[in-house]
Enzyme design. Structure first.
Site, PDB file in Angstrom:
ATOM      1  N   HIS A  57       0.808  -1.216   0.000  1.00 43.84           N
ATOM      2  CA  HIS A  57       0.000   0.000   0.000  1.00 43.84           C
ATOM      3  C   HIS A  57       0.848   1.275   0.000  1.00 43.84           C
ATOM      4  O   HIS A  57       0.652   2.123  -0.859  1.00 43.84           O
ATOM      5  CB  HIS A  57      -1.053   0.046   1.103  1.00 43.84           C
ATOM      6  CG  HIS A  57      -1.866   1.289   0.958  1.00 43.84           C
ATOM      7  ND1 HIS A  57      -2.837   1.431   0.009  1.00 43.84           N
ATOM      8  CD2 HIS A  57      -1.769   2.484   1.563  1.00 43.84           C
ATOM      9  CE1 HIS A  57      -3.316   2.654   0.046  1.00 43.84           C
ATOM     10  NE2 HIS A  57      -2.691   3.318   0.980  1.00 43.84           N
ATOM     11  N   TYR A 110       1.718   5.108  -2.506  1.00 41.38           N
ATOM     12  CA  TYR A 110       2.016   6.502  -2.151  1.00 41.38           C
ATOM     13  C   TYR A 110       3.421   6.905  -2.568  1.00 41.38           C
ATOM     14  O   TYR A 110       3.695   8.084  -2.815  1.00 41.38           O
ATOM     15  CB  TYR A 110       1.740   6.761  -0.660  1.00 41.38           C
ATOM     16  CG  TYR A 110       0.270   6.982  -0.511  1.00 41.38           C
ATOM     17  CD1 TYR A 110      -0.284   8.225  -0.825  1.00 41.38           C
ATOM     18  CD2 TYR A 110      -0.571   5.941  -0.186  1.00 41.38           C
ATOM     19  CE1 TYR A 110      -1.647   8.407  -0.796  1.00 41.38           C
ATOM     20  CE2 TYR A 110      -1.943   6.116  -0.158  1.00 41.38           C
ATOM     21  CZ  TYR A 110      -2.474   7.350  -0.464  1.00 41.38           C
ATOM     22  OH  TYR A 110      -3.822   7.534  -0.456  1.00 41.38           O
ATOM     23  N   HIS A 134      -9.124   0.361 -11.796  1.00 45.49           N
ATOM     24  CA  HIS A 134      -8.797   1.368 -10.790  1.00 45.49           C
ATOM     25  C   HIS A 134      -7.331   1.790 -10.871  1.00 45.49           C
ATOM     26  O   HIS A 134      -7.020   2.974 -10.965  1.00 45.49           O
ATOM     27  CB  HIS A 134      -9.112   0.842  -9.391  1.00 45.49           C
ATOM     28  CG  HIS A 134      -8.506   1.647  -8.288  1.00 45.49           C
ATOM     29  ND1 HIS A 134      -8.965   2.897  -7.955  1.00 45.49           N
ATOM     30  CD2 HIS A 134      -7.460   1.401  -7.465  1.00 45.49           C
ATOM     31  CE1 HIS A 134      -8.226   3.385  -6.967  1.00 45.49           C
ATOM     32  NE2 HIS A 134      -7.300   2.487  -6.660  1.00 45.49           N
ATOM     33  N   PHE A 135      -6.417   0.820 -10.871  1.00 46.61           N
ATOM     34  CA  PHE A 135      -5.025   1.297 -10.817  1.00 46.61           C
ATOM     35  C   PHE A 135      -4.485   1.731 -12.172  1.00 46.61           C
ATOM     36  O   PHE A 135      -3.428   2.330 -12.232  1.00 46.61           O
ATOM     37  CB  PHE A 135      -4.093   0.337 -10.053  1.00 46.61           C
ATOM     38  CG  PHE A 135      -3.956  -1.047 -10.604  1.00 46.61           C
ATOM     39  CD1 PHE A 135      -3.317  -1.282 -11.800  1.00 46.61           C
ATOM     40  CD2 PHE A 135      -4.458  -2.120  -9.889  1.00 46.61           C
ATOM     41  CE1 PHE A 135      -3.180  -2.567 -12.286  1.00 46.61           C
ATOM     42  CE2 PHE A 135      -4.328  -3.410 -10.373  1.00 46.61           C
ATOM     43  CZ  PHE A 135      -3.684  -3.633 -11.585  1.00 46.61           C
ATOM     44  N   HIS A 136      -5.235   1.470 -13.254  1.00 45.88           N
ATOM     45  CA  HIS A 136      -4.817   2.125 -14.502  1.00 45.88           C
ATOM     46  C   HIS A 136      -5.249   3.590 -14.520  1.00 45.88           C
ATOM     47  O   HIS A 136      -4.694   4.381 -15.284  1.00 45.88           O
ATOM     48  CB  HIS A 136      -5.320   1.368 -15.732  1.00 45.88           C
ATOM     49  CG  HIS A 136      -4.454   0.172 -16.029  1.00 45.88           C
ATOM     50  ND1 HIS A 136      -4.660  -1.051 -15.445  1.00 45.88           N
ATOM     51  CD2 HIS A 136      -3.343   0.031 -16.792  1.00 45.88           C
ATOM     52  CE1 HIS A 136      -3.733  -1.911 -15.859  1.00 45.88           C
ATOM     53  NE2 HIS A 136      -2.906  -1.272 -16.671  1.00 45.88           N
ATOM     54  N   ARG A 177      -9.895 -10.522 -12.938  1.00 42.22           N
ATOM     55  CA  ARG A 177      -8.626 -10.020 -13.450  1.00 42.22           C
ATOM     56  C   ARG A 177      -7.679 -11.208 -13.588  1.00 42.22           C
ATOM     57  O   ARG A 177      -8.010 -12.321 -13.172  1.00 42.22           O
ATOM     58  CB  ARG A 177      -8.035  -8.972 -12.498  1.00 42.22           C
ATOM     59  CG  ARG A 177      -7.638  -9.524 -11.146  1.00 42.22           C
ATOM     60  CD  ARG A 177      -7.154  -8.445 -10.210  1.00 42.22           C
ATOM     61  NE  ARG A 177      -5.776  -8.055 -10.479  1.00 42.22           N
ATOM     62  CZ  ARG A 177      -4.961  -7.508  -9.577  1.00 42.22           C
ATOM     63  NH1 ARG A 177      -5.397  -7.283  -8.341  1.00 42.22           N
ATOM     64  NH2 ARG A 177      -3.731  -7.165  -9.888  1.00 42.22           N
ATOM     65  N   ARG A 178      -6.534 -10.984 -14.185  1.00 45.29           N
ATOM     66  CA  ARG A 178      -5.495 -12.009 -14.300  1.00 45.29           C
ATOM     67  C   ARG A 178      -6.021 -13.314 -14.885  1.00 45.29           C
ATOM     68  O   ARG A 178      -5.814 -14.374 -14.325  1.00 45.29           O
ATOM     69  CB  ARG A 178      -4.876 -12.275 -12.918  1.00 45.29           C
ATOM     70  CG  ARG A 178      -4.144 -11.081 -12.353  1.00 45.29           C
ATOM     71  CD  ARG A 178      -3.626 -11.364 -10.964  1.00 45.29           C
ATOM     72  NE  ARG A 178      -2.493 -10.491 -10.646  1.00 45.29           N
ATOM     73  CZ  ARG A 178      -1.880 -10.493  -9.475  1.00 45.29           C
ATOM     74  NH1 ARG A 178      -2.265 -11.307  -8.512  1.00 45.29           N
ATOM     75  NH2 ARG A 178      -0.855  -9.686  -9.260  1.00 45.29           N
TER      76      ARG A 178
HETATM   77  C1  HEM Z   1      -0.036   0.626 -23.120  1.00 41.33           C
HETATM   78  C2  HEM Z   1      -0.596   0.855 -21.958  1.00 41.33           C
HETATM   79  C3  HEM Z   1      -1.153  -0.249 -21.071  1.00 41.33           C
HETATM   80  C4  HEM Z   1      -1.962  -1.306 -21.404  1.00 41.33           C
HETATM   81  C5  HEM Z   1      -2.527  -1.639 -22.766  1.00 41.33           C
HETATM   82  C6  HEM Z   1      -2.183  -2.072 -20.198  1.00 41.33           C
HETATM   83  C7  HEM Z   1      -2.969  -3.216 -20.109  1.00 41.33           C
HETATM   84  C8  HEM Z   1      -3.125  -4.006 -18.983  1.00 41.33           C
HETATM   85  C9  HEM Z   1      -4.023  -5.126 -18.839  1.00 41.33           C
HETATM   86  C10 HEM Z   1      -4.963  -5.624 -19.917  1.00 41.33           C
HETATM   87  C11 HEM Z   1      -3.864  -5.635 -17.588  1.00 41.33           C
HETATM   88  C12 HEM Z   1      -4.642  -6.738 -16.891  1.00 41.33           C
HETATM   89  C13 HEM Z   1      -4.444  -8.081 -17.357  1.00 41.33           C
HETATM   90  C14 HEM Z   1      -5.140  -9.111 -16.504  1.00 41.33           C
HETATM   91  O1  HEM Z   1      -5.458  -8.891 -15.310  1.00 41.33           O
HETATM   92  O2  HEM Z   1      -5.355 -10.200 -17.056  1.00 41.33           O
HETATM   93  C15 HEM Z   1      -2.844  -4.855 -16.941  1.00 41.33           C
HETATM   94  C16 HEM Z   1      -2.374  -5.083 -15.665  1.00 41.33           C
HETATM   95  C17 HEM Z   1      -1.486  -4.260 -14.997  1.00 41.33           C
HETATM   96  N1  HEM Z   1      -0.978  -3.053 -15.467  1.00 41.33           N
HETATM   97 FE1  HEM Z   1      -1.253  -2.270 -17.294  1.00 41.33          FE
HETATM   98  N2  HEM Z   1      -1.512  -1.460 -19.165  1.00 41.33           N
HETATM   99  C18 HEM Z   1      -0.873  -0.351 -19.663  1.00 41.33           C
HETATM  100  C19 HEM Z   1      -0.097   0.541 -18.961  1.00 41.33           C
HETATM  101  C20 HEM Z   1       0.267   0.387 -17.638  1.00 41.33           C
HETATM  102  C21 HEM Z   1       1.073   1.317 -16.900  1.00 41.33           C
HETATM  103  C22 HEM Z   1       1.640   2.630 -17.443  1.00 41.33           C
HETATM  104  C23 HEM Z   1       1.220   0.785 -15.650  1.00 41.33           C
HETATM  105  C24 HEM Z   1       1.949   1.327 -14.444  1.00 41.33           C
HETATM  106  C25 HEM Z   1       2.687   2.387 -14.408  1.00 41.33           C
HETATM  107  C26 HEM Z   1       0.530  -0.476 -15.620  1.00 41.33           C
HETATM  108  C27 HEM Z   1       0.498  -1.334 -14.537  1.00 41.33           C
HETATM  109  C28 HEM Z   1      -0.152  -2.539 -14.487  1.00 41.33           C
HETATM  110  C29 HEM Z   1      -0.122  -3.446 -13.366  1.00 41.33           C
HETATM  111  C30 HEM Z   1       0.680  -3.246 -12.060  1.00 41.33           C
HETATM  112  C31 HEM Z   1      -0.949  -4.538 -13.688  1.00 41.33           C
HETATM  113  C32 HEM Z   1      -1.283  -5.725 -12.797  1.00 41.33           C
HETATM  114  C33 HEM Z   1      -0.548  -6.935 -13.160  1.00 41.33           C
HETATM  115  C34 HEM Z   1      -1.036  -8.110 -12.354  1.00 41.33           C
HETATM  116  O3  HEM Z   1      -2.251  -8.252 -12.134  1.00 41.33           O
HETATM  117  O4  HEM Z   1      -0.173  -8.886 -11.916  1.00 41.33           O
HETATM  118  N3  HEM Z   1      -0.049  -0.679 -16.842  1.00 41.33           N
HETATM  119  N4  HEM Z   1      -2.424  -3.844 -17.807  1.00 41.33           N
HETATM  120 CU   LIG Z   2      -3.916   0.100  -0.670  1.00 39.43          CU
END
Ligand code: HEM
Ligand SMILES: [Cu+2]
Length: 551
Positions: free
Chosen positions: A225, A229, A376-378, A441-442
C-alpha cells in the site's frame, strides 16, 4: 563542509546520473507497454501468443516492468533532480553512492527480466506464495530494493549536509518533499525485504520446506500500500511545487504542502489489511482498525485538492478572470508541461472515488479480484501518476540534456496526453464496468465453456483492446518526443520550474521539520496496527505450504 551555491541549472554530472535513471525507466515503459497491448489482444480473443509464451509470463513482465521498474527508476531520478536543484550539486560521495545504487538496481532489473523471459518467475509482480519462482528472481528483487536504498542514502546525506550548513533554516520545500517520499519508501520496503530475505529466498533454495503464506502476504501488503504513495508523492511534488510556477502563480501554502506530506507518511503504512479484507486468518477487529486508518488519508488528499485549486483560481483571477469558473479557461492548456499533469489530476478525481469503494469492506466483496481493480489502478498509477511523470519528462529531460522543448514537441506531447486520456477512457472504463459484472482479473482468454455470463464479457474485452491499442500509439508518440528531447531537439536552456510560496502565506511552523517526531509517530502507528495480528499469524500459523509451480 563545502556545499556549492545552488544554481538554476542542474550540474552536468548530476544530470548524467538522473538521465541514466530515466533511460532505464523509459525503456521499461516501452517494453511493458508492448506486453500490455498483447494482454488486451489475448484477453479479447484477437491473438494467440506465439512461441509458447504464457499469458501469465507476459503479465508478470508487464506488472514488474511498469509497476516496479518504470516507477522506481523514474522516481529516484526525479527526486535526485529535486535535491540537486534545491540543495546544490551532489558532492562526490553522494554522487558515487547514487551511481552505486543505480548500478545495483539495474543489475537486479536485468536479472529479474532474464528470469521472467526464461519462464522461471511466472509469479506476477506480487509474487504471492505458494507460487514459487527461481531464487534468482527473489534475489533480483532484493537487488532492486537495496539499490534504491543506496540511492535514497545519497539524498538523505545531501539533505543532512545542507541542514548542517544552514543551521536553523527551513529546508527547501522540494528537498523536504523528496526526503519525505524516500523515508516512506525506506520504512515500507523493510516489510518486503524481511519477507524476501527470511521467507522466499530460503524457501525457494529449498533450505526450508514450507512458507507461512499469510505472513508473507501481510508483509507484502505492509509494503504494497505505501508503494502506491511512493508512486503518488512525486506526482504531488509536481502538482504542489512545480505546476504553480508553470502557470505563473504561487504555491498556496508551504505549511499546508508539508503537512500533507507528513500525513501521507503517517497514514499510508499501517493500512495494508485493506488489500487482505477477504483473507482468512486476520481478525475483523484489526481489519476494521486498518480500514479506519485507510480513510484518514482522505484528509491530506482533500487538503491537496483544495490547495491546488486555490492556486489555479488565484492565478486565473490575477490574469483577469471574473466569473465563477472563468479562471479555469485561463489556465495554459496548450503548455505540455501543464496539460499532462493537469489531466492526471482531473483523472485522479474518479480514481480516488474508486479507491474508496475498494477500501470499504462491504463494497470490496463485489469488486475483489475483478477487472474493476485493474481499471482502478490504470486510472491512478497508469494515468494520474504516469501522465504527471510524462509531464515532468517534457521539461526535465531537455533541462538535463541542454535542449529546448520546441513548439512542435509541445503539440505532439499534448496529442499524447489526449490519446492517453481517450485510450484509458475505453480501457479503464471497460475494465470497471465488466468488473462489476464479475469478470476476473489475471485471466487469459476463456469463455468458461460458453457460459452466458462469460460470453457477455467479451464485448468489454474488445473495448479494452481498442483502448489498449490507442494507449500503445500514445506510448510510441511519447518515445518519439523523449528521443527528440534527449538527442535531437535544438540546444538551449529549458527551465526547471520551481514554484515560489505566495508572499502572504503564513510562516511555516518548525514542527513540520521535526523528523524524529514524525518517524516516531509513524513507527508507533505501525506497531499499533500490526504487532498483535503478526504475533497471531506466527503463533497460530497453520502448517506452512510447499512451493507450487503452476505454469
Ligand atoms: C499501453 C498501456 C497499457 C496497457 C494496454 C495495459 C494493459 C493491462 C491489462 C490488460 C492488464 C490486466 C491483465 C489481466 O489482469 O489479465 C494490466 C495489468 C497491470 N498493469 Fe497495465 N496497461 C498499460 C499501462 C500500464 C502502466 C503505465 C502501468 C503502471 C505504471 C501499468 C500497470 C499494471 C499493473 C501493475 C498490472 C497488474 C498486473 C497483475 O495483475 O499482476 N499498466 N495492464
Ligand atoms: Cu492500498
Amino acid at each position: 563542509m563545502n556545499l556549492n551555491k545552488v544554481s538554476e541549472i542542474i550540474d552536468k554530472r548530476d544530470a548524467k546520473l538522473i538521465l541514466a535513471h530515466f533511460f532505464v525507466a523509459f525503456t521499461a515503459l516501452f517494453l511493458g507497454a508492448v506486453a500490455g497491448l498483447l494482454q488486451t489482444l489475448v484477453r479479447s480473443g484477437t491473438l494467440t501468443l506465439p512461441a509458447g509464451i504464457g499469458y501469465y509470463q507476459l503479465l508478470t513482465a508487464h506488472g514488474v516492468l511498469l509497476g516496479l521498474i518504470f516507477t522506481t527508476f523514474f522516481i529516484i531520478g526525479f527526486l535526485l533532480a529535486c535535491i540537486s536543484r534545491t540543495t546544490g550539486k551532489l558532492n562526490s560521495g553522494s554522487l558515487l553512492s547514487g551511481w552505486i545504487g543505480f548500478m545495483t538496481m539495474t543489475a537486479g532489473t536485468v536479472l529479474g527480466v532474464i528470469m521472467i523471459l526464461l519462464n522461471k518467475a511466472t509469479v506476477l509482480y506480487t509474487f504471492y506464495a505458494p507460487l514459487q519462482a527461481s531464487p534468482w528472481y527473489y534475489i533480483a528483487l532484493t537487488l532492486v530494493i537495496v539499490g534504491s536504498w543506496i540511492g535514497g542514502f545519497s539524498m538523505i546525506r545531501q539533505y543532512y549536509l545542507w541542514k548542517k550548513a544552514h543551521k536553523g533554516e527551513l529546508s527547501p520545500l522540494l528537498s523536504f518533499m523528496a526526503i519525505m517520499t524516500m523515508l516512506l519508501w525506506l520504512i515500507a520496503t523493510i516489510g518486503v525485504a524481511v519477507s524476501v530475505l527470511f521467507q522466499f529466498i530460503p524457501w525457494s533454495f529449498g533450505w526450508v520446506e514450507t512458507i507461512n503464506i499469510l505472513l508473507s502476504r501481510t508483509l507484502f501488503w505492509y509494503f504494497g500500500h505505501p508503494l502506491v504513495y511512493f508512486w503518488l508523492l512525486p506526482a504531488y511534488i509536481c502538482w504542489y511545487a512545480i505546476i504553480p510556477k508553470i502557470i505563473g502563480g504561487k504555491i498556496f501554502s508551504d505549511s499546508l504542502a508539508r503537512m500533507a506530506f507528513v500525513l501521507f507518511l503517517l497514514f499510508s503504512i499501517p493500512v495494508g489489511f485493506h488489500h487482505q479484507l477477504l483473507e482468512s486468518g486476520i481478525s475483523p477487529f484489526w481489519k476494521y482498525l486498518q480500514v479506519v486508518l485507510t480513510f484518514m488519508v482522505i484528509v491530506p488528499s482533500l487538503m491537496t485538492a483544495f490547495s491546488l485549486f486555490a492556486t489555479f483560481e488565484l492565478s486565473g483571477r490575477e490574469r483577469g478572470a471574473k466569473s465563477l469558473f472563468g479562471w479555469f479557461r485561463m489556465l495554459p492548456w496548450k503548455d505540455a508541461r501543464f496539460f499532462a499533469p493537469m489531466m492526471g489530476m482531473l483523472i485522479f478525481i474518479p480514481a480516488g472515488a474508486g479507491g474508496i469503494v475498494n477500501a470499504s469492506n462491504q463494497l470490496n466483496q463485489v469488486v475483489h479480484n475483478t477487472l474493476w481493480v485493474t481499471g482502478h489502478f490504470h486510472l491512478t498509477v497508469a494515468s494520474s501518476v504516469a501522465l504527471t511523470f510524462f509531464g515532468i519528462g517534457y521539461w526535465l529531460v531537455p533541462h538535463l540534456t541542454g535542449r529546448k522543448l520546441t513548439a512542435k514537441m509541445h503539440k505532439l506531447a499534448n496529442l499524447q496526453t489526449i490519446l492517453w486520456a481517450v485510450g484509458m477512457f475505453f480501457m479503464s472504463g471497460a475494465m470497471h464496468t465488466v468488473g462489476l459484472f464479475g469478470a476476473p482479473r489475471r485471466t487469459s482468454y476463456t469463455t468458461y465453456n460458453d457460459h452466458p455470463d462469460a460470453l457477455g464479457w467479451i464485448p468489454y474485452e474488445v473495448a479494452m483492446a481498442v483502448g489498449g491499442s490507442i494507449l500503445f500509439i500514445a506510448i510510441l508518440l511519447l518515445m518519439y518526443v523523449m528521443i527528440n528531447l534527449s538527442w535531437f531537439a535544438p540546444k538551449g536552456v529549458e527551465e526547471f520550474p520551481l514554484g515560489e510560496v505566495a508572499p502572504n502565506a503564513e510562516k511555516t511552523p518548525r514542527i513540520l521539520e521535526n523528523w524524529k517526531l514524525w518517524i516516531g509517530i509513524t513507527i508507533a502507528l505501525i506497531l499499533f496496527a500490526y504487532t498483535i495480528p503478526i504475533i497471531d499469524m506466527i503463533q497460530h500459523a497453520p502448517p506452512g505450504s510447499p512451493g507450487f509451480k503452476l505454469w
